[in-house]
Motif scaffolding. Structure first.
Motif, PDB file in Angstrom:
ATOM      1  N   VAL A 504     -92.959 -20.508 -16.316  1.00 33.33           N
ATOM      2  CA  VAL A 504     -91.709 -20.483 -17.069  1.00 33.33           C
ATOM      3  C   VAL A 504     -91.850 -19.532 -18.243  1.00 33.33           C
ATOM      4  N   GLY A 505     -90.842 -18.701 -18.432  1.00 32.01           N
ATOM      5  CA  GLY A 505     -90.770 -17.862 -19.618  1.00 32.01           C
ATOM      6  C   GLY A 505     -89.414 -18.077 -20.255  1.00 32.01           C
ATOM      7  N   SER A 506     -89.353 -17.997 -21.548  1.00 27.40           N
ATOM      8  CA  SER A 506     -88.069 -18.199 -22.215  1.00 27.40           C
ATOM      9  C   SER A 506     -87.787 -17.061 -23.179  1.00 27.40           C
ATOM     10  N   VAL A 507     -86.517 -16.785 -23.348  1.00 30.51           N
ATOM     11  CA  VAL A 507     -86.062 -15.719 -24.240  1.00 30.51           C
ATOM     12  C   VAL A 507     -85.067 -16.312 -25.222  1.00 30.51           C
ATOM     13  N   ASP A 508     -85.318 -16.112 -26.488  1.00 32.99           N
ATOM     14  CA  ASP A 508     -84.401 -16.559 -27.532  1.00 32.99           C
ATOM     15  C   ASP A 508     -83.228 -15.570 -27.575  1.00 32.99           C
ATOM     16  N   ILE A 509     -82.056 -16.025 -27.169  1.00 34.40           N
ATOM     17  CA  ILE A 509     -80.899 -15.126 -27.080  1.00 34.40           C
ATOM     18  C   ILE A 509     -79.972 -15.255 -28.281  1.00 34.40           C
ATOM     19  N   THR A 510     -80.387 -16.016 -29.301  1.00 34.69           N
ATOM     20  CA  THR A 510     -79.524 -16.285 -30.451  1.00 34.69           C
ATOM     21  C   THR A 510     -79.136 -15.006 -31.186  1.00 34.69           C
ATOM     22  N   ALA A 511     -80.121 -14.139 -31.443  1.00 36.91           N
ATOM     23  CA  ALA A 511     -79.833 -12.914 -32.199  1.00 36.91           C
ATOM     24  C   ALA A 511     -78.828 -12.038 -31.455  1.00 36.91           C
ATOM     25  N   ALA A 512     -78.974 -11.943 -30.129  1.00 37.60           N
ATOM     26  CA  ALA A 512     -78.020 -11.153 -29.348  1.00 37.60           C
ATOM     27  C   ALA A 512     -76.623 -11.759 -29.429  1.00 37.60           C
ATOM     28  N   MET A 513     -76.538 -13.090 -29.396  1.00 37.40           N
ATOM     29  CA  MET A 513     -75.240 -13.746 -29.524  1.00 37.40           C
ATOM     30  C   MET A 513     -74.613 -13.441 -30.877  1.00 37.40           C
ATOM     31  N   GLU A 514     -75.446 -13.458 -31.916  1.00 38.95           N
ATOM     32  CA  GLU A 514     -74.935 -13.159 -33.262  1.00 38.95           C
ATOM     33  C   GLU A 514     -74.407 -11.719 -33.324  1.00 38.95           C
ATOM     34  N   ARG A 515     -75.157 -10.791 -32.737  1.00 43.08           N
ATOM     35  CA  ARG A 515     -74.726  -9.385 -32.755  1.00 43.08           C
ATOM     36  C   ARG A 515     -73.396  -9.195 -32.029  1.00 43.08           C
ATOM     37  N   LEU A 516     -73.186  -9.990 -30.983  1.00 38.45           N
ATOM     38  CA  LEU A 516     -71.984  -9.836 -30.157  1.00 38.45           C
ATOM     39  C   LEU A 516     -70.829 -10.717 -30.626  1.00 38.45           C
ATOM     40  N   GLY A 517     -71.065 -11.475 -31.697  1.00 35.79           N
ATOM     41  CA  GLY A 517     -70.001 -12.322 -32.237  1.00 35.79           C
ATOM     42  C   GLY A 517     -69.720 -13.548 -31.396  1.00 35.79           C
ATOM     43  N   ILE A 518     -70.698 -14.010 -30.642  1.00 32.20           N
ATOM     44  CA  ILE A 518     -70.528 -15.202 -29.799  1.00 32.20           C
ATOM     45  C   ILE A 518     -70.869 -16.438 -30.619  1.00 32.20           C
ATOM     46  N   ARG A 519     -70.017 -17.426 -30.536  1.00 32.40           N
ATOM     47  CA  ARG A 519     -70.175 -18.623 -31.359  1.00 32.40           C
ATOM     48  C   ARG A 519     -71.486 -19.347 -31.031  1.00 32.40           C
ATOM     49  N   THR A 520     -72.242 -19.716 -32.068  1.00 35.27           N
ATOM     50  CA  THR A 520     -73.517 -20.398 -31.871  1.00 35.27           C
ATOM     51  C   THR A 520     -73.527 -21.814 -32.435  1.00 35.27           C
ATOM     52  N   GLN A 521     -72.347 -22.299 -32.852  1.00 35.09           N
ATOM     53  CA  GLN A 521     -72.305 -23.675 -33.328  1.00 35.09           C
ATOM     54  C   GLN A 521     -72.498 -24.637 -32.152  1.00 35.09           C
ATOM     55  N   SER A 522     -72.697 -25.884 -32.487  1.00 36.58           N
ATOM     56  CA  SER A 522     -72.850 -26.894 -31.444  1.00 36.58           C
ATOM     57  C   SER A 522     -71.587 -26.948 -30.592  1.00 36.58           C
ATOM     58  N   HIS A 523     -71.771 -27.101 -29.288  1.00 33.89           N
ATOM     59  CA  HIS A 523     -70.647 -27.089 -28.360  1.00 33.89           C
ATOM     60  C   HIS A 523     -70.516 -28.441 -27.679  1.00 33.89           C
ATOM     61  N   ASP A 524     -69.320 -28.779 -27.396  1.00 34.20           N
ATOM     62  CA  ASP A 524     -69.041 -30.057 -26.750  1.00 34.20           C
ATOM     63  C   ASP A 524     -68.072 -29.827 -25.599  1.00 34.20           C
TER      64      ASP A 524
END
Length: 598
Positions: A504-524
């Motif tokens: 298993v390998g994992s990639v932290d995609i948070t920074a890319a989401m921030e750059r693209l303006g994708i919401r990173t708050q908790s989702h329901d």
């Protein structure tokens, strides 16, 4: 059964041309720290100059030893893999490889352990061997200095320990230190100030390494050299140096290495180690191998105990992130990128001393059986390995070999690291907090998102990477990693007939989401999905099924399908990444967003 007793091995009567008796790896008599390369080279002060000057001369001295000398650089680096020959006569009584294509029984041809729990323990006596040989050379050289300098250099030789390059610390984003790129150093030698060849830049092969390939794919074909297919090891003729990112004239291209450092440093290296130091399970920390159902390799044989706890959903083992650096350091065609020839590049040892430092820090923080699925030069494939397995070919006496239990406490081996000295005797949580703050990938707080890749059975061999892009359906191998859509990658090194393991390998995609303006708050689900249509609301999280794209690429840029590359599934999780708790990274502690299978 596991080969854990010294009696399982035998030694031939091969002897050094300069020294007699088997090579015995002994602990140092005194404890001194292994230092970061910047400090060791005197970036800020010159207090370590005598050590550095001895170090440079000692590396060259190992290079200059005859090839048949078991204490030469050539033989010591060769025990890692190619040329697949017994080192110091240690054979274990199993099949001997005749050449690099002789994959009888599917074992790995070198002594190194990849993809099992001895990955880190095995490298510890290996580094101790190299370090000891360098110190011996340094002590010999120190005695040659003039009377008014001799005491200074004798003292420096006693304190000498192999430095490391921390390629994940903040300054490393600037690129490779000049210690590894300069052609020459001007240093004080026993004969005064002299310009000497920099042995840390490359090692010139005294004999052919690997086998000649088709025309155009060998260094002798410069200025029209092309890197070979990545399912084969590059050929290095005698008289040619190790290389990093070779061009058509077989020259280093450090601008490409440094460019990739700026890209991988924030997306792969720092997030990888930040995750690693949340893991308290040694099986997951140590290596990347898993079984198809997500459990550790552990019950191939009935004698092996079953795994205790499963459920890590997004983590980076130390071996996984270590693999990524090999690709960045070597590049297409560079020695560091290929497991069979990687140790010939002197950068290998600075890299692995750094990884040993991380291992030592983790051991201090968490204080803690598996299977060698690929086998080694002395182990049959699927042999059981544990803390009592002999770490061949490293002898601690004429009749016994080092084990993982023996090398658990590094101070007993005669070295330490600066952070361990700083936090010695303090609460281990303080050291963990320090390490997490040191490798924290950015200043973002709150929820973080991870793309978890499960990689398994495959149709190809060689070295390649699996890049992760966010919200870019047409991403391909030619898409620049400077793109705001690029999130990171997972590095893969596959060998012929290697066991069909999973990792298993994992990639932290948070920074890319921030750059693209994708919401990173908790989702329901209740708020993100239109209950009438069942479709995602516009303000909801991106469509994971379509907007997480993985692209598999050979190091030469050739693209392969994710399925051929072994990608089984991609999952996206999110969790409060800054909360350190016992359940960190366990599947039910985060929020699962989607699974895409291939």
């Amino acid at each position: 059964m596991g080969l854990s007793h010294s009696s399982s091995y035998h030694s031939s009567h091969v002897r050094s041309v300069t020294e007699y008796g088997p090579v015995i790896v002994k602990p140092h008599s005194e404890i001194y720290p292994r230092l970061p390369i910047y400090e060791f080279m005197g970036y800020d002060n010159k207090s370590y100059s005598p050590q550095f000057e001895l170090f440079v001369q000692s590396y060259q001295a190992l290079y200059d030893r005859p090839c048949e000398d078991v204490r030469s650089y050539y033989q010591v680096v060769g025990l890692h893999a190619l040329p697949y020959k017994a080192y110091d006569g240690v054979t274990g009584g199993v099949h001997e490889y005749k050449n690099e294509t002789d994959w009888i029984k599917g074992r790995y041809g070198g002594y190194c352990h990849h993809g099992d729990v001895l990955f880190q323990p095995w490298h510890r006596p290996y580094l101790l061997l190299v370090e000891s040989l360098l110190i011996n050379e340094a002590k010999r050289i120190a005695l040659q200095y003039p009377d008014n300098e001799r005491k200074i250099y004798i003292k420096a030789a006693n304190k000498l320990r192999h430095p490391y390059w921390d390629w994940a610390e903040k300054e490393a984003i600037k690129g490779i230190p000049y210690a590894f790129t300069e052609d020459e150093f001007e240093i004080n030698t026993p004969k005064g100030m002299k310009k000497v060849r920099n042995p840390l830049k490359s090692y010139i092969l005294p004999e052919d390494l690997s086998y000649p390939l088709e025309k155009g794919r060998n260094p002798t074909d410069k200025p029209h050299y092309k890197i070979p297919g990545l399912d084969r090891n590059p050929f290095t003729p005698a008289g040619y140096p190790t290389i990093r990112y070779p061009n058509a004239n077989y020259e280093d291209q450090y601008h490409l290495l440094n460019l990739n450092m700026t890209i991988y440093h924030p997306t792969v290296f720092r997030p990888g180690f930040y995750q690693t130091f949340h893991i308290d399970n040694y099986l997951h920390f140590s290596n990347h191998a898993l079984r198809s159902n997500g459990t550790e390799m552990g019950d191939y044989l009935t004698a092996h105990p079953k795994p205790k706890l499963i459920g890590y959903s997004h983590f980076a083992s130390i071996e996984t992130t270590h693999d990524a650096f090999h690709f960045v350091a070597g590049g297409p065609g560079g020695h560091m990128s290929y497991a069979d020839i990687t140790a010939y590049d002197p950068l290998f040892f600075f890299h692995h001393v750094f990884v040993d430092r991380l291992f030592a820090l983790w051991q201090e923080i968490y204080v803690t059986e598996n299977i060698s699925v690929n086998g080694t030069h002395t182990l049959e494939k699927f042999s059981v390995v544990n803390e009592h397995t002999a770490l061949t070919p490293f002898r601690k006496s004429k009749t016994k070999f080092w084990t993982a239990t023996d090398i658990r406490y590094i101070e007993k081996l005669g070295y330490t690291y600066p952070e361990l000295m700083k936090f010695k005797g303090q609460d281990r949580k303080k050291l963990q907090a320090y390490v997490l703050a040191y490798y924290k990938p950015d200043q973002l707080q709150g929820r973080r998102f991870f793309a978890k890749l499960t990689i398994g059975t495959y149709k190809i061999v060689g070295s390649y990477v699996i890049k992760v892009f966010v919200d870019m359906k047409n991403a391909c191998c030619e898409t620049p990693m400077t793109s705001p859509h690029f999130a990171g990658l997972v590095a893969v090194r596959r060998k012929p007939r290697e066991g069909a393991t999973y990792f298993v390998g994992s990639v932290d995609i948070t920074a890319a989401m921030e750059r693209l303006g994708i919401r990173t708050q908790s989702h329901d689900y209740f708020y993100d999905v239109d209950i009438k249509t069942g479709k995602l609301n516009k303000e909801a999280i991106f469509d994971v099924a379509n907007d997480i794209n993985v692209v598999a690429c050979y190091l030469d840029g050739k693209e392969i399908s994710p399925k051929e590359a072994g990608v089984k599934k991609v999952e996206v999780y999110s969790l409060l990444h800054d909360e350190v708790d016992p359940n960190f990274l366990v599947e039910n502690s985060g929020q699962h967003h989607y699974t895409k299978e291939y």
